[in-house]
Design a protein around this motif. Sequence first.
Motif, short mmCIF file in Angstrom:
data_model
loop_
_atom_site.label_atom_id
_atom_site.label_comp_id
_atom_site.label_asym_id
_atom_site.label_seq_id
_atom_site.Cartn_x
_atom_site.Cartn_y
_atom_site.Cartn_z
N MET A 1 -11.16 0.24 -7.59
CA MET A 1 -10.36 0.29 -8.81
C MET A 1 -8.98 0.91 -8.56
N GLY A 2 -8.92 1.94 -7.73
CA GLY A 2 -7.63 2.54 -7.40
C GLY A 2 -6.70 1.56 -6.71
N GLY A 3 -7.26 0.77 -5.81
CA GLY A 3 -6.47 -0.25 -5.12
C GLY A 3 -5.96 -1.32 -6.07
N ALA A 4 -6.80 -1.69 -7.05
CA ALA A 4 -6.38 -2.68 -8.04
C ALA A 4 -5.21 -2.16 -8.86
N ILE A 5 -5.30 -0.90 -9.26
CA ILE A 5 -4.23 -0.31 -10.07
C ILE A 5 -2.93 -0.22 -9.26
#
Length: 190
Positions: free
Chosen positions: A73-77
């Motif tokens: 999720m951090g990478g997506a953001i």
Amino acid sequence: MIYIQLFISFLQVGLFSIGGGYAAMPLIQSQVVETHGWLSMNEFINLITIAEMTPGPIGVNAASFVGTRIAGMGGAIIATFACILPSCFIVSLLAYIYGRYKQVSALQNILACLRPAIVALIASAGFSILGTVVFNGNHIQLSSVDWIGIGTFIVAFIVLRKWKWNPILVMSLCGVVGLGLNLLMGGIPK
């Protein structure tokens, strides 16, 4: 470290993909497949399919998918933010300049000259799509006309203009009707 790589890669995609989402695909392929090796070519093709199917801009969808795949999720953001950051900055700058100098006649003349070009680009894209849809991607011949598609378009246009139905409902109904009619008439056209 992976967050920084994602940010820099998708910042470059967002900054240099002038021309829309499809113009971004070669840049995304270069970053994701060739430079970093985050996805294989088959996975990249699947990425394009998923990004086209989901609502929203194809470049942003691709950034979100790759970010999720690589760093959760951090990478997506991070990837999504980096992809949209250049556009947000440039549009904000242009809006500020326009708001401040909209009364200047030179700016009005520039915008007046750009309007016909923008109309021509939109019309060109529309005619290209129309040719592909009506003639099923073939050369212009009466035998290759998609009469079901034309009929569905006319009925949808009338329903939208005369009775003001919800466009999403009309698109959904067109899809169902088109699928049903094509199945009844001998299969789905390619």
